[in-house]
Every structure is written in C-alpha cells, then in structure tokens.
Design a protein around this motif. Structure first.
Motif, mmCIF file in Angstrom:
data_model
loop_
_atom_site.group_PDB
_atom_site.id
_atom_site.type_symbol
_atom_site.label_atom_id
_atom_site.label_comp_id
_atom_site.label_asym_id
_atom_site.label_seq_id
_atom_site.Cartn_x
_atom_site.Cartn_y
_atom_site.Cartn_z
ATOM 1 N N MET A 1 0.836 -1.202 0.000
ATOM 2 C CA MET A 1 0.000 0.000 0.000
ATOM 3 C C MET A 1 0.872 1.255 0.000
ATOM 4 O O MET A 1 0.567 2.229 -0.700
ATOM 5 C CB MET A 1 -0.906 -0.025 1.223
ATOM 6 C CG MET A 1 -2.010 1.014 1.209
ATOM 7 S SD MET A 1 -3.198 0.729 2.543
ATOM 8 C CE MET A 1 -4.149 2.223 2.450
ATOM 9 N N GLY A 115 -3.702 -12.874 7.775
ATOM 10 C CA GLY A 115 -3.473 -11.506 8.231
ATOM 11 C C GLY A 115 -3.579 -10.507 7.084
ATOM 12 O O GLY A 115 -4.154 -9.422 7.232
ATOM 13 N N GLY A 116 -3.028 -10.879 5.918
ATOM 14 C CA GLY A 116 -3.135 -10.016 4.750
ATOM 15 C C GLY A 116 -4.567 -9.843 4.289
ATOM 16 O O GLY A 116 -4.978 -8.746 3.871
ATOM 17 N N VAL A 118 -7.201 -9.943 6.200
ATOM 18 C CA VAL A 118 -7.854 -9.027 7.147
ATOM 19 C C VAL A 118 -7.523 -7.576 6.794
ATOM 20 O O VAL A 118 -8.386 -6.692 6.840
ATOM 21 C CB VAL A 118 -7.421 -9.354 8.589
ATOM 22 C CG1 VAL A 118 -7.935 -8.291 9.559
ATOM 23 C CG2 VAL A 118 -7.918 -10.738 9.000
ATOM 24 N N GLU A 119 -6.271 -7.333 6.418
ATOM 25 C CA GLU A 119 -5.874 -5.976 6.028
ATOM 26 C C GLU A 119 -6.655 -5.504 4.806
ATOM 27 O O GLU A 119 -7.072 -4.340 4.726
ATOM 28 C CB GLU A 119 -4.376 -5.943 5.733
ATOM 29 C CG GLU A 119 -3.499 -6.148 6.954
ATOM 30 C CD GLU A 119 -2.030 -6.164 6.597
ATOM 31 O OE1 GLU A 119 -1.710 -6.108 5.380
ATOM 32 O OE2 GLU A 119 -1.190 -6.238 7.507
ATOM 33 N N ILE A 120 -6.847 -6.405 3.824
ATOM 34 C CA ILE A 120 -7.615 -6.052 2.629
ATOM 35 C C ILE A 120 -9.054 -5.710 2.998
ATOM 36 O O ILE A 120 -9.643 -4.754 2.477
ATOM 37 C CB ILE A 120 -7.588 -7.206 1.611
ATOM 38 C CG1 ILE A 120 -6.177 -7.388 1.047
ATOM 39 C CG2 ILE A 120 -8.583 -6.960 0.482
ATOM 40 C CD1 ILE A 120 -5.677 -6.193 0.273
ATOM 41 N N VAL A 122 -10.083 -4.476 5.758
ATOM 42 C CA VAL A 122 -10.090 -3.148 6.391
ATOM 43 C C VAL A 122 -9.966 -2.055 5.335
ATOM 44 O O VAL A 122 -10.563 -0.976 5.446
ATOM 45 C CB VAL A 122 -8.931 -3.053 7.410
ATOM 46 C CG1 VAL A 122 -8.802 -1.630 7.946
ATOM 47 C CG2 VAL A 122 -9.158 -4.036 8.559
ATOM 48 N N PHE A 123 -9.193 -2.358 4.267
ATOM 49 C CA PHE A 123 -8.964 -1.364 3.220
ATOM 50 C C PHE A 123 -10.157 -1.204 2.285
ATOM 51 O O PHE A 123 -10.327 -0.144 1.671
ATOM 52 C CB PHE A 123 -7.731 -1.776 2.409
ATOM 53 C CG PHE A 123 -7.454 -0.900 1.216
ATOM 54 C CD1 PHE A 123 -6.982 0.387 1.382
ATOM 55 C CD2 PHE A 123 -7.675 -1.372 -0.072
ATOM 56 C CE1 PHE A 123 -6.730 1.204 0.287
ATOM 57 C CE2 PHE A 123 -7.431 -0.574 -1.175
ATOM 58 C CZ PHE A 123 -6.951 0.725 -0.992
#
Length: 252
Positions: A1, A115-116, A118-120, A122-123
């Motif tokens: 990002m 984990g990745g 989950v980040e997506i 959130v994004f």
C-alpha cells in the motif's frame, strides 16, 4: 500500500529504486540485532549489491529527479516508510519464528495470508469510498480487466503465497543479515522482465549493475558456506538472546 501511494506521488521510477535497497538495509539492521555474521565477511557482498542497485537504477533516477517537486519529495518519504515497514516485518517475523522453532512453515505462511486478507477487508471501505472499486464507471470494462485480474491471481499464488513460504523457511535456517541479501535477486529479474517488455538491450550501467548484483549474491552464498564467517555464540548468550527481557535480567 505504501509503495502504491509512493508511485502515485513520485512516479514509477523513484519508489522501486528506493524499495530495492531493502535487502541492503535488512542485512545491516538484521546483523546489528543478531550479531551472528562477521562484518568483514558482509562488507564485500553489501558493497557489490549497493553498487549494482545504484547502477541498475541510475538512468531512471537521474531522469526522475530532474523534475523534483514537493509531490516527489512526499513520494520519496513514503518510499522510505515502505523500506522501514519491510525491515520491521522481516525482523519481527524472524523473532516470532525463533520463539516457535517447531512451527510448520506452511502453517506460518497460511497465518500471514490470513493476516493479509484481514488488512484487505479493512482497506475495502476506504477503496469503495474513493471510487477505486468502480472499474466500469472509470472506463474499465470487466472483459478488458480479466487478463489483469488473472495476472494478479497468478502473482498472488506465486509471489505472495509461495514467496512467503520460501521466506519463512529461509528465515528459520539462515541469519536475517544474509537472507536479506539473497532477495536482491528480485531486482535482477525485474530488470530482465522490464527489458523484455520494452524490447531493448540493457545499457552498460544496467548490465554492469546486474553483474555486480549477481556477484554480490554469489559472495553472500559463499559466506553461508564458510563456518569462520559466523561469530561463536556461547550457550549463555544464546539463552539470553531468546529469553524475554523480564527473564534475561537478574532481579539482583
């Protein structure tokens, strides 16, 4: 990002050149923390890798820096942030793996992918609010975007999943200071792919840079095979290195 944001501000040349220094930064910071490889043995590989990275990116950087502006400076700052984040991840990942010596590399990779994901998630709300997900509204048809989507899926499988699995195995078996130098080969592959895409031969600086990087990687591999390259760590020091801070110090 952060790399994507850096490219939006500084263009496609400067951010990749700065992020390409991750292996060198990781080698230095990693060995500062672990102190397992003698600096004398690291100096030649690090010197060759740094020289190679500078030569490969020399022409592009000179052209890009010619149009320096506040926007480009912001992009450079974000690129440096990306390098710091990558370095923190590598060191944290190494520490976590050292605390779990029996952890299966496939399980650890799966946890990183979760984990990745989950980040997506959130994004996604942010992307939706800025219109980044409305491909049809900004003039991109789904049937035109299908090859890009397929390429992204292949890249995710090979680059993210397989790459993370390989990095996990390497992080468990060799010092971060050396593992960081070996991943500089991605710059060599990126250069080759770029030359193929632009249908041209490399310039002399690019060719010399690739040769220097390859020599640096070979030198790093030689360090791995030389027992005298590694510092001898006593049993007490080994325990102290892996013990929590609260246990490492005596109450007296």
């Amino acid at each position: 990002m952060t790399v994507m944001a850096a490219v939006l501000f500084a263009g496609p040349i400067i951010p990749p050149a700065i992020v390409a220094m991750v292996p060198v930064v990781l080698a230095i910071v990693g060995n500062l923390g672990e102190k397992t490889v003698r600096w004398r043995m690291l100096s030649i590989p690090l010197g060759l890798l740094t020289l190679g990275l500078v030569l490969v990116n020399l022409s592009g950087l000179a052209e890009a820096l010619g149009g320096m502006s506040i926007r480009v400076v912001v992009g450079i700052a974000i690129s440096v942030g990306a390098v710091l984040l990558w370095t923190v991840f590598a060191l944290t990942n190494r520490t976590a793996l050292a605390a779990r010596p029996t952890m299966d590399a496939r399980m650890w990779t799966a946890m990183m992918m979760i984990g990745g994901a989950v980040e997506i998630m959130v994004f996604m709300p942010l992307a939706a609010s800025t219109g980044l997900l409305n491909l049809t509204k900004i003039g991109i048809r789904w049937h035109d975007f299908a090859p890009v989507l397929l390429g992204s899926f292949i890249l995710a499988v090979i680059g993210s999943i397989a790459g993370s699995w390989a990095w996990t195995i390497a992080a468990k078996r060799i010092p971060v200071g050396l593992a960081g130098q070996l991943i500089v080969t991605e710059t060599v592959f990126a250069t080759f792919f770029g030359l193929i895409a632009t249908h041209r031969w490399p310039t002399w600086p690019e060719a010399l840079g690739v040769i220097s990087i390859v020599c640096g990687v070979v030198s790093a591999l030689k360090v791995l095979q030389t027992p005298s390259s590694f510092k001898q760590v006593s049993a007490k020091e080994a325990v102290d290195m892996h013990a929590p801070a609260s246990q490492a110090k005596s109450p007296h």
